[in-house]
Write an enzyme that holds these catalytic residues in place. Structure first.
Site, PDB file in Angstrom:
ATOM      1  N   LYS A 103       0.857  -1.191   0.000  1.00  0.00           N
ATOM      2  CA  LYS A 103       0.000   0.000   0.000  1.00  0.00           C
ATOM      3  C   LYS A 103       0.882   1.225   0.000  1.00  0.00           C
ATOM      4  CE  LYS A 103      -4.496   0.758   0.317  1.00  0.00           C
ATOM      5  NZ  LYS A 103      -5.582  -0.196  -0.005  1.00  0.00           N
ATOM      6  N   GLY A 214     -20.314   7.143   3.011  1.00  0.00           N
ATOM      7  CA  GLY A 214     -19.340   7.548   1.999  1.00  0.00           C
ATOM      8  C   GLY A 214     -19.981   7.489   0.622  1.00  0.00           C
ATOM      9  N   GLY A 216     -18.124   8.191  -2.309  1.00  0.00           N
ATOM     10  CA  GLY A 216     -16.983   8.300  -3.233  1.00  0.00           C
ATOM     11  C   GLY A 216     -17.089   7.226  -4.297  1.00  0.00           C
ATOM     12  N   ASN A 217     -15.965   6.723  -4.778  1.00  0.00           N
ATOM     13  CA  ASN A 217     -15.999   5.723  -5.852  1.00  0.00           C
ATOM     14  C   ASN A 217     -16.786   4.477  -5.445  1.00  0.00           C
ATOM     15  OD1 ASN A 217     -15.346   4.355  -8.344  1.00  0.00           O
ATOM     16  ND2 ASN A 217     -13.861   3.199  -7.152  1.00  0.00           N
ATOM     17  N   ALA A 218     -16.414   3.885  -4.317  1.00  0.00           N
ATOM     18  CA  ALA A 218     -17.090   2.647  -3.910  1.00  0.00           C
ATOM     19  C   ALA A 218     -18.547   2.920  -3.527  1.00  0.00           C
ATOM     20  CB  ALA A 218     -16.340   2.000  -2.750  1.00  0.00           C
ATOM     21  N   GLY A 219     -18.776   3.934  -2.707  1.00  0.00           N
ATOM     22  CA  GLY A 219     -20.118   4.204  -2.187  1.00  0.00           C
ATOM     23  C   GLY A 219     -21.118   4.584  -3.260  1.00  0.00           C
TER      24      GLY A 219
END
Ligand code: GLU
Length: 409
Positions: A103, A214, A216-219
């Site tokens: 990471k 959230g 964002g991208n995932a949410g």
């Protein structure tokens, strides 16, 4: 605030107490192979030079090259990146892809940078890291606040430094720059396949009321996927606040509203609530899709959801896990639930190495097969061992890691 690496180590110890593994394996997983900290100088728009702190943690590569995203966040530090790298090792083993765990990150609030400064910073990260990463060594990707555009800048910087133009050094690139079909929605899509495979077994209704922390991208992609499948998206939040609407929120309209106003708050037909209220709102399925340490011993008792699906990494502390387990609220753990992202990343890497481009249909077919198979596998293993899904997922991963380690000797 609890330390994410400590929490990760507690999770490891808990799995080890259900099934024993070689002590050498456990000892080696408790230490990342390598931790890199760099200073990245950036000439700012006002002419001054600012130094940013950047990281790469290479946790383990028994199963393949280190793999994992790069996070841009003002609270990111080496302890957080270490935990995230550890979870990547476990995650790649859970879905059985030929990758290890790594990471990266930069301590920065990217929203405060101009596009030019963001590009300079991203190229700077890759310039300082170009000799530690590589298609057969360590393959970064997006994470919180990093985008396909940032991946394209980094891929370009790497190509200029090394002469390797395959693009296989980094995943999550735009399609035009060697990205894979489906990578943008892959994290949410993978989570949905897992949910779909387990919904009935976990006793969840045919139509679930879903709250997503959230957007964002995932949410935001999760909101769309669950809505498309007939579920009701009742609540969400972002860094500014949260909203609730019992009748259901239209994710497309909310996306437009967020673009126009900069937040999900004040969305027509919904009620503004606090970010804490979002976690304990009335719903069937709660999807944390933001940061670590959100479900803790302080709020876990008030959670009303019947199940948790972790699209974020590390959103539930070990104390909260205990409480959920006691109350019979299943937690589908991050290392399974959000592994769709790294799985499609690995498809992208494979396509780049072979010079291929797969159709979206092909990508999702392969993804579904993996996610549904491993979800079933972990569910069965939890049932057989009378343990929770997190311990079961760790055991599946540790088994595979131990085998890889033993076979190498
Ligand atoms: N950042 C994502 C994760 O936490 C994806 C990593 C990748 O695609 O390599 O799983």
């Amino acid at each position: 605030m609890s330390n994410p690496f400590q929490n990760a180590m507690t999770q490891l110890a808990r799995a080890f107490s259900v099934q024993s593994f070689s002590q050498t394996v456990i000892d080696q997983l408790m230490q990342p192979n390598r931790q890199i900290r760099v200073a990245i100088p950036v000439v700012m728009d006002d002419g001054s030079t600012r130094l940013f702190e950047g990281y790469r943690v290479q946790h383990n590569n028994w199963r393949g090259p280190y793999k994992g995203g790069i996070r841009y966040h003002e609270q990111t530090d080496i302890e957080e990146v270490k935990a995230l790298a550890f979870w990547m090792t476990l995650k790649c083993a859970v879905v059985n892809i030929p990758m290890g765990g790594g990471k990266g990150g930069i301590t920065v609030n990217p929203k405060l940078l101009s596009a030019r400064e963001l590009e300079a910073l991203s190229r700077g990260w890759m310039r300082t890291m170009h000799d530690v990463v590589g298609p057969k060594k360590d393959v970064p990707a997006p994470d919180v606040n990093t985008t396909p555009q940032i991946m394209a800048w980094m891929a370009d910087e790497y190509a200029k430094m090394t002469g390797d133009f395959s693009g296989a050094v980094i995943t999550g690139k735009p399609i035009e720059n060697g990205g894979s079909q489906g990578r943008g929605t892959a994290t949410a899509q993978g989570g949905f396949y897992v949910f779909d495979a387990l919904r009935e077994k976990l006793g969840l209704p045919l139509v679930c009321r879903v709250a997503i922390q959230g957007f964002g991208n995932a949410g935001s992609h999760a909101a769309e996927l669950w809505t498309r499948a007939g579920h009701v998206f009742v609540a969400t939040s972002d860094s500014k606040g949260a909203i609730y609407c019992e009748a259901g929120i239209d994710p497309k309209k909310l996306e437009e509203h967020k673009k126009a106003t900069g937040s999900v708050m004040n969305f027509e037909g919904s009620t503004n609530i606090s970010q804490q209220d979002l976690l304990v709102c009335d719903c069937d399925l709660l999807i944390p899709a933001a940061l670590e340490n959100q479900l803790t011993k302080e709020n876990v008792g008030q959670v009303k959801a019947r199940a948790i699906l972790e699209l974020a990494n590390g959103p539930t502390t070990p104390e909260a896990d205990d409480s959920f387990f006691e109350r019979n609220i299943p937690v589908i753990p991050d290392i399974l639930a959000n592994a769709g992202g790294v799985t499609v990343s690995t498809f992208e890497w494979e396509q780049n190495l072979k010079g291929e481009h797969w159709s979206e249909e092909d990508v999702f077919k392969r993804l579904k097969e993996i996610m549904a198979r491993e979800a079933q596998n972990i569910f069965d293993s939890a049932l057989a061992r009378k343990t929770d899904l997190r311990r079961a997922a760790f055991i599946v991963a540790l088994d595979r890691l131990e085998t890889a380690f033993v076979n190498k000797k």
